[in-house]
Design a protein around this motif. Sequence first.
Motif, short mmCIF file in Angstrom:
data_model
loop_
_atom_site.label_atom_id
_atom_site.label_comp_id
_atom_site.label_asym_id
_atom_site.label_seq_id
_atom_site.Cartn_x
_atom_site.Cartn_y
_atom_site.Cartn_z
N MET A 29 0.83 -1.20 0.00
CA MET A 29 0.00 0.00 0.00
C MET A 29 0.86 1.26 0.00
SD MET A 29 -3.17 -0.14 -0.29
CE MET A 29 -3.47 -1.54 -1.31
N ILE A 30 2.02 1.20 0.70
CA ILE A 30 2.95 2.33 0.62
C ILE A 30 3.40 2.52 -0.82
CG2 ILE A 30 5.18 3.24 1.35
CD1 ILE A 30 4.92 1.68 3.89
N ALA A 31 3.73 1.40 -1.46
CA ALA A 31 4.22 1.49 -2.83
C ALA A 31 3.12 1.97 -3.77
CB ALA A 31 4.75 0.14 -3.28
N ARG A 32 1.89 1.53 -3.52
CA ARG A 32 0.78 1.95 -4.35
C ARG A 32 0.57 3.48 -4.24
NH1 ARG A 32 -1.08 0.58 -8.47
NH2 ARG A 32 -0.19 2.61 -8.74
N ALA A 33 0.62 3.96 -2.99
CA ALA A 33 0.44 5.39 -2.81
C ALA A 33 1.67 6.16 -3.25
CB ALA A 33 0.14 5.70 -1.36
N SER A 34 2.77 5.46 -3.41
CA SER A 34 4.05 6.01 -3.83
C SER A 34 4.46 7.26 -3.05
CB SER A 34 4.11 6.26 -5.34
OG SER A 34 3.22 7.25 -5.73
N TYR A 35 4.68 7.05 -1.76
CA TYR A 35 5.39 8.07 -1.01
C TYR A 35 6.71 7.47 -0.54
CZ TYR A 35 2.87 5.78 2.86
OH TYR A 35 2.34 4.89 3.73
N SER A 36 7.56 8.29 0.03
CA SER A 36 8.87 7.84 0.46
C SER A 36 8.68 6.67 1.43
CB SER A 36 9.59 8.99 1.16
OG SER A 36 10.88 8.62 1.49
N PRO A 37 9.45 5.60 1.40
CA PRO A 37 10.65 5.35 0.61
C PRO A 37 10.41 4.81 -0.79
CG PRO A 37 10.26 3.57 2.15
CD PRO A 37 9.20 4.57 2.38
N PHE A 38 9.15 4.71 -1.22
CA PHE A 38 8.91 4.11 -2.54
C PHE A 38 8.36 5.14 -3.52
CE2 PHE A 38 7.84 0.41 0.38
CZ PHE A 38 9.14 -0.01 0.43
N ASP A 39 8.73 6.41 -3.38
CA ASP A 39 8.18 7.41 -4.30
C ASP A 39 9.00 7.45 -5.58
OD1 ASP A 39 10.33 8.34 -2.97
OD2 ASP A 39 9.62 10.39 -2.77
#
Lengths: 367, 163, 351
Positions: C228-238
């Motif tokens: 879900m972090i990666a889907r929303a693409s904020y740090s650390p996966f932005d």
Amino acid sequence: MPHYTELNIGPVHPSIHGIFNFKLILNEEIIQDVKVTLGFLHRNAEKLSELNLYADNIIFFDRMNYIDAMNMELCYLMSVEKITGIEPPERAQWIRMIMVELNRLAARLVGMGSLGLDLGMLTPFFHAFKEREKIQRIFTEASGGRQEVNYFSIGGVYQDFTEKIINDIRNFIDQFKKNLEDMYNMFIHSEIFWQRNQGIGIIEPELAFDYGVTGPAIRASGIPYDVRKDAPYLFYDKVNFDIPISHQKDNFGRFMIKVEEMRQSIRIIEQSLDKINDGPFFNPQGKKSLMLRIKGNGEAFSRVESDAGEFGVYVKGDNTTKPYRVHARSPGLRNLSLLPVISKGLMIADFIAVVGGLDPVVGEVDR
Amino acid sequence: MVATIKEIKIPKKPIPIIGSLETMYNVGRFMFKKPITTQYPEEKGEIPERFRFRIFLSPESCIGCTLCEQICPNHSIKMEVWEVEKEQGLVVETKRGARENLQNKRHIYPDVNFGTCTVCRNCEEICPTNAIYLTHQFEDARTRNSFTYSPQELARQEDDVIK
Amino acid sequence: MNLLFKLHQWFSFLGNYASYGIAYLIETIVVLAFVAISFIILIYVFRKYMARIQLRIGPNRVGKFGLLQLIADALKLMGKESILPKGRDDMAYKIAPIITMMSIMVSFIIIPYGGLYYFGNLTTTHSDITLILIFGILSIMPIGEVLGGISTRSNYAILGTLRGIAKDVSFEVPMLISVLAIVMVSSRSFVTGGSTYNSLSLAGIVTNEIIPYGIIEPLGLIVFFISMIARASYSPFDLSESDSELISGSTTEYGGMRFGLFYIGLFGMVYLGSFLVSLLYLGGYNGPVSSYFGFIFLLIKVIILVLIAFLIWLSLPRMRIDRFVQFGWKYLLPLAVINLIYAGFFVLYIR
């Protein structure tokens, strides 16, 4: 034949430390070649120095490496003092040493914070600048200027240290030790920070010699070269401090060296504060009313350890009030010229991290 | 007492996820610390004693020696003729009693271009009579064409200078 | 009793179909209004939170405590000149932010919100396959990003888009496998031990979720949260944004309200991701007390998750793209598969 993309980084870019232009030749994300274009901030400082009085040129050196202004001033003044024969008294030397080390802390803080921003960590930058602001507050107390201080004068310093300034510095150092570790912990516990820095931008010792790299970059390659140790100026031979070296050779090693140097700077400041003596803070020969009449003869070269590396100034006088020739050796230029060599095969993200790790200051690179 | 060379210790590599959690703790614990920013226009921080900015001129003590013009690194100071003695009837106390300020015989006073002034304080340092001096006042925003202060304006407070 | 039926009864004088239509319309508008207001609060909270961690004060000029700052910003964005890049693909360029925004908005209508004391159940979409529906809509969202990046023909945007695609490919498979494990566990009732029939609907999963599935499947929770972090693409996966390397990544050439839509889309995805995590893994609107306040329980869980997400955003550096792809295929995927096998054993033997 692979398809190459050209990507311009700079002159205006979120993570460029100043204004210069890199043209990256990319194969997808992998850098094939880097073309560095410099000169966007060329302000003719060397030529301007030939047209101005010895005492006036200090402000041009303030604006070379503007985040490490004290060191720039010091280096120029050391050269000028050699050719004019105006020796600073002992107290002035101690004051200079304290100020130079404080400014080294400030410059390292900028480097540390902006490395965090380059890697995408938003928070440490603000904490670093909070501390830097306190240092600049001390500079304002002492000299009247925040960043371009114009504090050192020929044969001493412009204004004496008061008891309040010394107390301020002591208080600052006391709380800074803890805050430095806080900031360091923000970086070092994150495994992504390690991933992003380890093995990136490796500078082999031979390469460093070939390109004249100095400063944290060469010490991270395992060569213990520091002007403060190899050719002591001021009273660096009267205080105890360590020259940290590392055999990591990469961006991570450079970061660790910078943090360790900050700890050593604190040690130097503490010892200097203990050893500072009473006495005159300037040489009467260089006093302000004589500023227009100071004449230099002969030539001199002196060097200091600035935040990016060995900074040197050559001054030649022809027995007039204006120098005949002034030349500055900038460490940032040498470090940047290494970039095309070490960044082949890196990815864009790594390239940004390497530039952040070398922290060039364009004011000094372009002069 | 010389510098010693020390190989730095590389800390242990953090464990994935746990290292990130530690970082989050290290960052997040500043949540409850006091902000350090100053709300500028409302609250103005204490200005250090030696802080220097706006240049002022006291015309009654200026002797028109042009030293400040010579020392200015950026040639921001030009001397300008101003018949201030006739305008204001400036009076100087001397041993022989009060008389007109005749020290400035050429009637020249400094004119400062703040667009190129670096606030280096050299003019204040070299002035033999302390006629030109720097103050704490720093709130003087200007339009681009009005950086030059004539001697009349240098002698006035910032609010009185109409540009 | 749910809100839809109540509305239907109010409008029953219009006849069966018309009253249902109006009831759906009103409920959708209410939900969207709630979502829009919570976006405003969310962005305000983020900015204040970021400011406090960075020892600043944050917005405090517009309105009391800066509460109206976001409205001022939105007005500014709307009033800005829309600068269009020259070599763009016009249709794709203009449609991209709308796709991103719409997919977020539609997802919020599908989510079951649980009951609230007087109003009854707030869920709008009563379907048996809302789980499939929501992941279908979520997979539309990257299309907006890709269109926006490619259509502008800027090198920065294209590089950002390529990174975004590589990122999407490497985390969506583990994400869906971990969701599959949820469906497996949910297909068997804790109470009766028999099979349930509504394990493909979010509401059905939450009803079966007497013990939060995050306790049963911690691995799945980790994989899904990271996804879900990666889907929303904020740090650390932005990675598709990478603001320090690629200016602004796939949205580099956007300005004005078009950029604003992408920006709201980002925060909307943080919010939606927290909803999904709390629904699937943390018990959704089930709480210790009666389900009258299910909506409140859900909101509390979501807010905690959002704050954790913001903290991650503010503290961790960005991962490099090749590291992330490796991370996705070498760690997330095996973890998700292990979690799936574990879920199978759980359903078969442990019950």
